[in-house]
Design a protein around this motif. Structure first.
Motif, short mmCIF file in Angstrom:
data_model
loop_
_atom_site.label_atom_id
_atom_site.label_comp_id
_atom_site.label_asym_id
_atom_site.label_seq_id
_atom_site.Cartn_x
_atom_site.Cartn_y
_atom_site.Cartn_z
N TRP A 337 0.83 -1.20 0.00
CA TRP A 337 0.00 0.00 0.00
C TRP A 337 0.87 1.26 0.00
O TRP A 337 2.01 1.22 0.51
CB TRP A 337 -0.92 0.01 1.22
CG TRP A 337 -2.05 -0.99 1.13
CD1 TRP A 337 -2.36 -1.79 0.07
CD2 TRP A 337 -3.01 -1.28 2.15
NE1 TRP A 337 -3.46 -2.56 0.36
CE2 TRP A 337 -3.89 -2.27 1.62
CE3 TRP A 337 -3.23 -0.80 3.44
CZ2 TRP A 337 -4.95 -2.79 2.36
CZ3 TRP A 337 -4.30 -1.31 4.17
CH2 TRP A 337 -5.15 -2.29 3.63
N PRO A 338 0.39 2.36 -0.57
CA PRO A 338 1.19 3.59 -0.67
C PRO A 338 1.73 4.05 0.69
O PRO A 338 1.00 4.12 1.67
CB PRO A 338 0.18 4.62 -1.21
CG PRO A 338 -0.83 3.81 -1.95
CD PRO A 338 -0.95 2.53 -1.19
N GLY A 339 3.03 4.34 0.71
CA GLY A 339 3.66 4.87 1.92
C GLY A 339 3.94 3.87 3.01
O GLY A 339 4.40 4.24 4.10
N HIS A 340 3.66 2.56 2.76
CA HIS A 340 3.82 1.54 3.81
C HIS A 340 5.24 1.52 4.36
O HIS A 340 6.21 1.52 3.62
CB HIS A 340 3.45 0.17 3.26
CG HIS A 340 3.65 -0.93 4.26
ND1 HIS A 340 4.83 -1.63 4.40
CD2 HIS A 340 2.79 -1.45 5.18
CE1 HIS A 340 4.72 -2.52 5.35
NE2 HIS A 340 3.48 -2.44 5.84
N LYS A 341 5.36 1.49 5.69
CA LYS A 341 6.66 1.39 6.36
C LYS A 341 6.83 0.07 7.09
O LYS A 341 7.86 -0.59 6.96
CB LYS A 341 6.82 2.55 7.36
CG LYS A 341 7.02 3.92 6.71
CD LYS A 341 7.33 4.97 7.77
CE LYS A 341 8.67 4.72 8.45
NZ LYS A 341 8.96 5.73 9.49
N SER A 342 5.82 -0.32 7.88
CA SER A 342 5.94 -1.54 8.68
C SER A 342 4.56 -2.04 9.08
O SER A 342 3.59 -1.28 9.08
CB SER A 342 6.79 -1.29 9.93
OG SER A 342 6.24 -0.22 10.69
N SER A 359 1.02 15.09 4.44
CA SER A 359 1.80 15.73 5.51
C SER A 359 3.20 15.15 5.64
O SER A 359 4.03 15.71 6.37
CB SER A 359 1.07 15.56 6.84
OG SER A 359 0.96 14.18 7.18
N ASN A 360 3.45 14.01 5.00
CA ASN A 360 4.74 13.31 5.10
C ASN A 360 5.05 12.89 6.54
O ASN A 360 6.20 12.72 6.91
CB ASN A 360 5.90 14.17 4.55
CG ASN A 360 7.08 13.31 4.12
OD1 ASN A 360 6.90 12.19 3.63
ND2 ASN A 360 8.27 13.81 4.32
#
Length: 434
Positions: A337-342, A359-360
C-alpha cells in the motif's frame, strides 16, 4: 434658611441631571453589545448552515464517486456485489450496496444485505477480550492451560507459557494454519484443543508471528470459562445489542433463513457461478464465524473510534490495537500500500505504519482482511483521521488488495475539499467588519 434651601434645591437638580446623563450613557453601552451579539449570532448561524450545505454536497459527491468506482469494477467483471460503509468521526457518511447479492435471481445488494465476515471476526474477539479485561474477568497474560483442561502444546514448560495474548496475536509458536482443516471439518473446539499435543512448536511463545484459525479460536473457550456463557451470548450482550447491530448473527441456521443475504460466487470461464452458503467456521466464531451488514459494520467502526464510551472507553479500546509482534517481509498485499513502512499484529488486528502523502508524517491503520466461503472482505480504521472504511464482497477478487487505499484516496479528495472550503469560509467571516 433661604440659602440652605437654595443649596439643597441646586444639589437635587445637579444630582437629577447626573442621573439622567449616566442613565443615557449606560443605556447606550448596553445596546451596543446587543447589536454586536446579534450580528455575531447571525454570522455563526450562516456559517453553520453553509458548513451543513458543504457537508451534504460532499457527501453526495462521495456517494457518487464510490458508486462510480464499484460500477466500474462490476462492469469489468472484478466483483459481483459489495456492501460498503464509510465513517468519518462520529458520522456514518455512507452505507450502500452495489451489484447483485444473487446473480441467479438478480437481487441487488443494499446496506442491509448480510455478508459472511470471515477473519474480520477476529477483530471482535480482540475487542471483547479487552472489554473483559476491563472488568477483571480476563487478562492478556492468562494461561490457556488454566482455562482449557487437557490443553497441551509442546512440553509442560512450553504449554504453561502460552497466554491469551499469544493466541490473539498469532504468536503461540504454532505452525501456519495448523488444524484449519479440522475447523473446516466442523470439529468442536474442545476436541481440537486436545489435539495440539500432537503438533511440534516452531518457536517460543511470543517470539514469532504465524497466522492461525484453530489456535486463535480457543479464545472463545477462554471467554466461556471466564464468564460462564457461550462466546456468541457474550458478544451479543456486550457488543452487538448495545451498538444496535441487530442483524449480526453467528450461526448457519439463522443465516440460511435470512432473506436479504448475499450468496457467494466463484469466477468460472467468462462469468460467475452462484454457490450455496456453507456452515464452515461457525464452530470457530472468534476466528471466522460472524455475519453482518454494511450498516452494522458502520456502527462497529464508529464504536472502534471511541464514540460509544458508555460501552467501552478509548483507553481500553486502545489496548486492542497495541502492536504485539512485527509482521516481517514485503510480499503481503497490504505491505504494498502507498507509503507503507511496517506492519504488526495486535489482538485480532493488523497495525500498519505508513507515511502520509499529504503531511509526510507517520500515521497508523488498524486493518484486517477476511475470506470464507468465497466471501472476501476488508476493514480499515485510520485513527489519526478518524476515518473508517469497510468493504464486503460476495466473491473472491483482486480488487480486495487495493480497495482500502483506493477508497481512502477518494475520501481524502472529497473531504479535503470540504475542509478547505469551510476554512476559507471561516476566514472570510472572521475578516468581515461587524
Amino acid at each position: 434658611m433661604q440659602r440652605s434651601t437654595f443649596r439643597i434645591g441646586a444639589s437635587l437638580i445637579i444630582l437629577t441631571l447626573m442621573a439622567i446623563c449616566l442613565n443615557g450613557l449606560f443605556s447606550k453601552t448596553e445596546s451596543a453589545p446587543k447589536k454586536a451579539i446579534s450580528a455575531i449570532d447571525k454570522k455563526k448561524e450562516l456559517a453553520i448552515k453553509h458548513e451543513a450545505y458543504l457537508y451534504k454536497t460532499h457527501q453526495q459527491e462521495l456517494s457518487a464517486a464510490v458508486k462510480a468506482y464499484f460500477d466500474k469494477a462490476i462492469a469489468a467483471g472484478d466483483i459481483v456485489g459489495a456492501g460498503v460503509s464509510i465513517v468519518k468521526q462520529d458520522s456514518i457518511v455512507l452505507t450502500e450496496g452495489f451489484g447483485k447479492r444473487n446473480l441467479n435471481s438478480g437481487e441487488a445488494v443494499d446496506g442491509s444485505t448480510i455478508f459472511r465476515l470471515g477473519s474480520l471476526s477476529k477483530g471482535f474477539a480482540g475487542v471483547l477480550a479487552a472489554n473483559l479485561k476491563q472488568e477483571g474477568k480476563l487478562h492478556w497474560n492468562d494461561k490457556v492451560s488454566d482455562f482449557i483442561p487437557g490443553f497441551q502444546f509442546g512440553d509442560k514448560s512450553n504449554t504453561e507459557k502460552i497466554t491469551l495474548a499469544n493466541i490473539l496475536s498469532h504468536t503461540s509458536g504454532t505452525p501456519y494454519h495448523s488444524y484449519t482443516n479440522l475447523i473446516e471439518a466442523g470439529l468442536p473446539l474442545s476436541d481440537i484443543a486436545q489435539r495440539f499435543k500432537e503438533v511440534t512448536p516452531i518457536s517460543e511463545p511470543g517470539s514469532m508471528y504465524s497466522y492461525q484459525n484453530a489456535m486463535f479460536a480457543l479464545c472463545g473457550e477462554m471467554v466461556q470459562k471466564a464468564t460462564g456463557q457461550e462466546l456468541k451470548t457474550v458478544l451479543t450482550n456486550r457488543l452487538f445489542n448495545p451498538l444496535g447491530m441487530c442483524s449480526t448473527t453467528m450461526d448457519y441456521n439463522t443465516l440460511a433463513k435470512t432473506e436479504n443475504v448475499a450468496l457467494p460466487h466463484v469466477h468460472r470461464g467468462r462469468g460467475y457461478k452462484t454457490l450455496p452458503l456453507t456452515n464452515r467456521y461457525f464452530n470457530a466464531i472468534a476466528a471466522g464465524g460472524i455475519n453482518a451488514s454494511a450498516i452494522d459494520m458502520a456502527k462497529w467502526m464508529r464504536f472502534l473510534m471511541g464514540y460509544n464510551p458508555e460501552i467501552m472507553d478509548r483507553a481500553d479500546l486502545k489496548e486492542t490495537f497495541t502492536p504485539f509482534i512485527e509482521i516481517k517481509g514485503s510480499r503481503k498485499y497490504y505491505q504494498k500500500w502507498p507509503g507503507h513502512k511496517s506492519s504488526y499484529y495486535a489482538f485480532g488486528w493488523r497495525i500498519h505504519k505508513y507515511l502520509d502523502n499529504g503531511s509526510n508524517s507517520e500515521k497508523t491503520i488498524w486493518h484486517h482482511g477476511g475470506s470464507v466461503n468465497n466471501f472476501r472482505n476488508e476493514i480499515a480504521i485510520y485513527p489519526e483521521n478518524e476515518l473508517g472504511i469497510c468493504v464486503l464482497l460476495n466473491s473472491t477478487s483482486k480488487l480486495a488488495k487495493t480497495v482500502i487505499p483506493d477508497l481512502h484516496k477518494i475520501v481524502n479528495k472529497k473531504y479535503g475539499r470540504q475542509a478547505a472550503q469551510i476554512a476559507s469560509n471561516t476566514d472570510k467571516n472572521t475578516n468581515q467588519p461587524l
